[in-house]
Design a protein around this motif. Structure first.
Motif, PDB file in Angstrom:
ATOM      1  N   ASP A 150       0.814  -1.215   0.000  1.00 54.97           N
ATOM      2  CA  ASP A 150       0.000   0.000   0.000  1.00 54.97           C
ATOM      3  C   ASP A 150       0.850   1.268   0.000  1.00 54.97           C
ATOM      4  O   ASP A 150       0.527   2.233  -0.699  1.00 54.97           O
ATOM      5  CB  ASP A 150      -0.937   0.018   1.212  1.00 54.97           C
ATOM      6  N   TYR A 180       0.709   4.066  -2.821  1.00 62.15           N
ATOM      7  CA  TYR A 180       0.298   5.424  -2.426  1.00 62.15           C
ATOM      8  C   TYR A 180       1.289   6.449  -2.970  1.00 62.15           C
ATOM      9  O   TYR A 180       0.895   7.477  -3.529  1.00 62.15           O
ATOM     10  CB  TYR A 180       0.202   5.505  -0.905  1.00 62.15           C
ATOM     11  N   ASP A 206      -9.504   5.487   3.414  1.00 62.18           N
ATOM     12  CA  ASP A 206      -9.552   6.911   3.764  1.00 62.18           C
ATOM     13  C   ASP A 206      -8.272   7.622   3.336  1.00 62.18           C
ATOM     14  O   ASP A 206      -8.300   8.769   2.877  1.00 62.18           O
ATOM     15  CB  ASP A 206      -9.766   7.088   5.269  1.00 62.18           C
ATOM     16  N   ARG A 207      -7.159   6.943   3.492  1.00 67.44           N
ATOM     17  CA  ARG A 207      -5.869   7.527   3.123  1.00 67.44           C
ATOM     18  C   ARG A 207      -5.824   7.807   1.618  1.00 67.44           C
ATOM     19  O   ARG A 207      -5.433   8.897   1.184  1.00 67.44           O
ATOM     20  CB  ARG A 207      -4.750   6.568   3.526  1.00 67.44           C
ATOM     21  N   HIS A 232      -9.358  -3.415   0.776  1.00 65.44           N
ATOM     22  CA  HIS A 232      -8.557  -2.613   1.694  1.00 65.44           C
ATOM     23  C   HIS A 232      -9.347  -2.265   2.952  1.00 65.44           C
ATOM     24  O   HIS A 232     -10.572  -2.149   2.914  1.00 65.44           O
ATOM     25  CB  HIS A 232      -8.121  -1.314   0.998  1.00 65.44           C
ATOM     26  N   ASP A 233      -8.636  -2.084   4.068  1.00 62.75           N
ATOM     27  CA  ASP A 233      -9.326  -1.697   5.300  1.00 62.75           C
ATOM     28  C   ASP A 233      -9.722  -0.218   5.238  1.00 62.75           C
ATOM     29  O   ASP A 233      -9.306   0.530   4.350  1.00 62.75           O
ATOM     30  CB  ASP A 233      -8.466  -1.992   6.535  1.00 62.75           C
ATOM     31  N   ALA A 234     -10.557   0.197   6.196  1.00 61.99           N
ATOM     32  CA  ALA A 234     -11.123   1.550   6.179  1.00 61.99           C
ATOM     33  C   ALA A 234     -10.035   2.616   6.240  1.00 61.99           C
ATOM     34  O   ALA A 234     -10.130   3.657   5.567  1.00 61.99           O
ATOM     35  CB  ALA A 234     -12.100   1.717   7.342  1.00 61.99           C
ATOM     36  N   GLU A 235      -9.008   2.374   7.017  1.00 61.39           N
ATOM     37  CA  GLU A 235      -7.930   3.361   7.148  1.00 61.39           C
ATOM     38  C   GLU A 235      -7.214   3.573   5.818  1.00 61.39           C
ATOM     39  O   GLU A 235      -6.916   4.707   5.423  1.00 61.39           O
ATOM     40  CB  GLU A 235      -6.929   2.888   8.211  1.00 61.39           C
ATOM     41  N   THR A 236      -6.956   2.478   5.107  1.00 55.39           N
ATOM     42  CA  THR A 236      -6.292   2.570   3.809  1.00 55.39           C
ATOM     43  C   THR A 236      -7.187   3.276   2.796  1.00 55.39           C
ATOM     44  O   THR A 236      -6.733   4.132   2.025  1.00 55.39           O
ATOM     45  CB  THR A 236      -5.918   1.168   3.294  1.00 55.39           C
TER      46      THR A 236
END
Length: 195
Positions: free
Chosen positions: A134, A138, A170-171, A164-168
């Motif tokens: 990731d 990014y 959002d990023r 992907h998880d929520a944090e990823t």
């Protein structure tokens, strides 16, 4: 320069330098959104394909009646999988989907070599992250967004919201100027507020 954007029920314009994130379910039908983006108000476009071969991209463009004479394709999987390749002025290759430096370099070459309204489709960031990670993806996305800004072009970047998880998510979402969200039932939401 401004570019027309026609997705779902949304018709608007976005300025050159705009990067849009296409969030979609894993099995989402993204081809219609992708080809509508590429065919509208453009002189040249580049498809960075990490999921399908150049031939499959050509078939998709043909099926959706997109003018292939304006298309360049960067195939990132054929070399890695040992498929035969036919290079041309419009077909380009890197060694594998995790050759992110090679991808960014090809994007810059395309933008530098073409004039007028240029569009970029990256299908997909998720697949790149599968091969790389990731953080590297990014950074590569950031480099491509900077190139869009430098060359007054626009881009659409695919990302699967189920992988992907929520944090990823959002990023990545915060990295882009706008988000197109495709639901499992095919509904399309367009947010160009940069949230």
């Amino acid at each position: 320069m401004d570019y027309r954007l026609a997705v779902g029920d949304t018709e608007t314009t976005v300025p050159g330098g705009t990067g849009i994130l296409l969030l979609h379910p894993s099995i989402g039908e993204t081809d219609r959104i992708d080809t509508d983006f590429l065919r509208t108000d453009t002189d040249h476009f580049l498809v960075v394909s990490t999921r399908t071969t150049a031939r499959e991209v050509e078939q998709k463009l043909e099926h959706y009646e997109v003018d292939e004479s304006t298309a360049d394709i960067l195939d990132t999987i054929s070399v890695d999988r040992g498929y035969s390749r036919r290079g041309s002025d419009h077909l380009h290759y890197v060694s594998a989907p995790d050759d992110l430096d090679g991808v960014v370099e090809q994007v810059e070459t395309f933008l530098a070599d073409h004039e007028g309204k240029r569009r970029l489709s990256v299908d997909s960031l998720t697949e790149m992250a599968y091969y790389a990670d990731d953080d590297r993806v990014y950074d590569a996305a950031g480099a491509m967004l900077a190139l869009l800004d430098q060359y007054d072009a626009v881009g659409l970047f695919h990302l699967s919201k189920e992988v992907h998880d929520a944090e990823t998510l959002d990023r990545f979402r915060a990295q882009f100027d706008g988000v197109i969200d495709l639901s499992e039932d095919g509904d399309v939401t367009v947010d160009l507020g940069g949230e």
